[in-house]
Design an enzyme around this catalytic site. Structure first.
Site, PDB file in Angstrom:
ATOM      1  CG  HIS A 144      20.787  -5.865 -37.180  1.00  0.00           C
ATOM      2  ND1 HIS A 144      21.091  -6.031 -38.507  1.00  0.00           N
ATOM      3  CD2 HIS A 144      20.440  -7.102 -36.719  1.00  0.00           C
ATOM      4  CE1 HIS A 144      20.954  -7.305 -38.836  1.00  0.00           C
ATOM      5  NE2 HIS A 144      20.555  -7.973 -37.771  1.00  0.00           N
ATOM      6  CE  LYS A 148      24.603  -7.313 -36.527  1.00  0.00           C
ATOM      7  NZ  LYS A 148      25.052  -8.487 -35.757  1.00  0.00           N
TER       8      LYS A 148
HETATM    9  N1  LIG Z   1      23.127 -16.438 -35.766  1.00  0.00           N
HETATM   10  C1  LIG Z   1      22.055 -15.773 -35.394  1.00  0.00           C
HETATM   11  O1  LIG Z   1      20.905 -16.136 -35.725  1.00  0.00           O
HETATM   12  C2  LIG Z   1      22.218 -14.554 -34.503  1.00  0.00           C
HETATM   13  C3  LIG Z   1      21.103 -13.902 -33.987  1.00  0.00           C
HETATM   14  C4  LIG Z   1      21.315 -12.846 -33.100  1.00  0.00           C
HETATM   15  C5  LIG Z   1      22.608 -12.464 -32.765  1.00  0.00           C
HETATM   16  N2  LIG Z   1      23.667 -13.103 -33.327  1.00  0.00           N
HETATM   17  C6  LIG Z   1      25.051 -12.790 -32.986  1.00  0.00           C
HETATM   18  O2  LIG Z   1      25.324 -13.393 -31.706  1.00  0.00           O
HETATM   19  C7  LIG Z   1      26.267 -12.576 -30.993  1.00  0.00           C
HETATM   20  C8  LIG Z   1      25.675 -12.180 -29.662  1.00  0.00           C
HETATM   21  O3  LIG Z   1      24.547 -11.359 -29.891  1.00  0.00           O
HETATM   22  P1  LIG Z   1      23.771 -10.654 -28.681  1.00  0.00           P
HETATM   23  O4  LIG Z   1      22.783  -9.752 -29.333  1.00  0.00           O
HETATM   24  O5  LIG Z   1      23.328 -11.646 -27.691  1.00  0.00           O
HETATM   25  O6  LIG Z   1      24.962  -9.759 -28.101  1.00  0.00           O
HETATM   26  P2  LIG Z   1      25.180  -9.211 -26.623  1.00  0.00           P
HETATM   27  O7  LIG Z   1      23.883  -8.739 -26.071  1.00  0.00           O
HETATM   28  O8  LIG Z   1      26.355  -8.304 -26.703  1.00  0.00           O
HETATM   29  O9  LIG Z   1      25.521 -10.528 -25.810  1.00  0.00           O
HETATM   30  C9  LIG Z   1      26.757 -11.189 -25.915  1.00  0.00           C
HETATM   31  C10 LIG Z   1      26.959 -11.909 -24.586  1.00  0.00           C
HETATM   32  O10 LIG Z   1      28.175 -12.638 -24.650  1.00  0.00           O
HETATM   33  C11 LIG Z   1      28.962 -12.284 -23.515  1.00  0.00           C
HETATM   34  N3  LIG Z   1      30.372 -12.329 -23.862  1.00  0.00           N
HETATM   35  C12 LIG Z   1      30.973 -11.692 -24.891  1.00  0.00           C
HETATM   36  N4  LIG Z   1      32.300 -11.958 -24.853  1.00  0.00           N
HETATM   37  C13 LIG Z   1      32.515 -12.759 -23.789  1.00  0.00           C
HETATM   38  C14 LIG Z   1      33.667 -13.373 -23.226  1.00  0.00           C
HETATM   39  N5  LIG Z   1      34.884 -13.205 -23.784  1.00  0.00           N
HETATM   40  N6  LIG Z   1      33.521 -14.152 -22.117  1.00  0.00           N
HETATM   41  C15 LIG Z   1      32.293 -14.332 -21.572  1.00  0.00           C
HETATM   42  N7  LIG Z   1      31.166 -13.760 -22.046  1.00  0.00           N
HETATM   43  C16 LIG Z   1      31.281 -13.000 -23.150  1.00  0.00           C
HETATM   44  C17 LIG Z   1      28.546 -10.872 -23.192  1.00  0.00           C
HETATM   45  O11 LIG Z   1      28.893 -10.568 -21.867  1.00  0.00           O
HETATM   46  P3  LIG Z   1      28.972  -9.010 -21.397  1.00  0.00           P
HETATM   47  O12 LIG Z   1      27.549  -8.532 -21.384  1.00  0.00           O
HETATM   48  O13 LIG Z   1      29.594  -9.106 -20.047  1.00  0.00           O
HETATM   49  O14 LIG Z   1      29.810  -8.329 -22.436  1.00  0.00           O
HETATM   50  C18 LIG Z   1      27.038 -10.925 -23.424  1.00  0.00           C
HETATM   51  O15 LIG Z   1      26.378 -11.476 -22.317  1.00  0.00           O
HETATM   52  C19 LIG Z   1      26.580 -11.410 -31.928  1.00  0.00           C
HETATM   53  O16 LIG Z   1      27.732 -11.715 -32.660  1.00  0.00           O
HETATM   54  C20 LIG Z   1      25.355 -11.322 -32.841  1.00  0.00           C
HETATM   55  O17 LIG Z   1      25.628 -10.731 -34.095  1.00  0.00           O
HETATM   56  C21 LIG Z   1      23.489 -14.138 -34.189  1.00  0.00           C
END
Ligand SMILES: NC(=O)c1ccc[n+]([C@@H]2O[C@H](COP(=O)([O-])OP(=O)(O)OC[C@H]3O[C@@H](n4cnc5c(N)ncnc54)[C@H](OP(=O)(O)O)[C@@H]3O)[C@@H](O)[C@H]2O)c1
Length: 255
Positions: A144, A148
């Protein structure tokens, strides 16, 4: 992922509508119009930080965030009776318990990977593990992007659970996360799970079936986050009108 989901919803405006979108309190994005954030015409929906208010304004909610926010989202979904799709990975026991509590009262999809390819890969791996039997060692390698936050990936763990289920004891008692030092010979039962991090890799997963004189490798490579976002939107549409319970991506794809 939040942006990718909004892009898919905006592109599918004939069948779906964005009712609300959440960002972290203190974010400079608070109050911005979602359309403007996406470089499109204004949608009249602004980025907010109030989870309950956001959920009250929608028919279903999609969460890709962090385990802390996931708990808040599923608890609000439970009390407001909203279907919820959880894509967030790295959930600890408390977060999982909150998810399971909510799934008793609202329809929910919890999937560490929302792609069609990984749903099929999981089935193929289960079948291969069963067919090849105990003579083959099982190892899972995931790759990844450098940002991540959790490891190993939720998808690698789900694949591990699938092959463990097909061959005996559960993953929890067999997983070997990374190897270092004088680890000794591999045991028959262990399932190695190894994470590689770097660059902008969207997500690669390979399950290795290693036998004597031959090996089988089943690989999925995601090249765009839009794939996950499309799967999540499909899951949300699937959940509307369903009975409470925990549904899988397999259910979504079959339904
Ligand atoms: N199921 C699937 O198919 C799949 C695919 C891709 C990713 N994922 C998972 O989805 C999650 C997010 O991935 P990502 O790549 O988008 O991560 P990311 O770029 O870190 O984005 C997470 C977002 O959520 C926000 N956030 C986190 N905690 C928060 C809170 N307590 N209150 C408000 N906003 C909050 C973050 O805000 P800030 O930027 O301000 O921190 C950021 O905008 C991860 O766990 C990843 O492993 C799953």
């Amino acid at each position: 992922m939040g942006r990718a989901v909004l892009e898919v919803l905006a592109a599918e405006a004939a069948t779906t509508a964005i009712g609300a979108a959440l960002v972290r309190p203190g974010s400079q994005q608070v109050g911005r119009d979602v359309g403007a954030v996406l470089g499109r015409a204004p949608l009249g929906v602004t980025l907010s930080t109030d989870v309950r208010q956001a959920l009250a304004a929608v028919d279903a909610v999609i969460d890709f965030s962090s385990p802390g926010l996931t708990v808040e989202v599923v608890e609000a979904a439970r009390s407001l009776k909203r279907p919820v799709v959880v894509g967030t990975t790295g959930l600890d026991a408390a977060a999982r318990a909150a998810v399971e509590r909510a799934a008793n009262e609202v329809p929910m999809v919890l999937a560490p990977n929302m792609s069609l390819g990984v749903a099929v890969l999981t089935e193929l791996c289960e079948r291969a593990a069963r067919a090849l039997g105990p003579g083959f060692d099982l190892e899972i390698v995931e790759v990844h992007h450098r940002k991540k936050k959790d490891a190993p990936s939720g998808t690698a763990l789900a694949l591990g659970e699938a092959v463990a289920r097909a061959t005996g004891e559960p993953l929890a008692t067999r997983a070997r996360y990374g190897r270092e030092g004088a680890v000794g010979a591999r045991t028959d039962d262990e399932i190695g799970v190894l994470g590689v991090r770097g660059g902008d890799v969207v997500g690669d997963h390979t399950v290795h079936f290693l036998g004597l004189g031959e090996r089988l490798e089943l690989t999925h490579r995601a090249t765009s986050r839009e794939t996950f976002a499309r799967g999540a939107v499909r899951a949300a549409l699937f959940l509307c009108g369903r009975k409470p319970g925990l549904y899988s991506m397999r259910d979504v794809l079959a339904g």
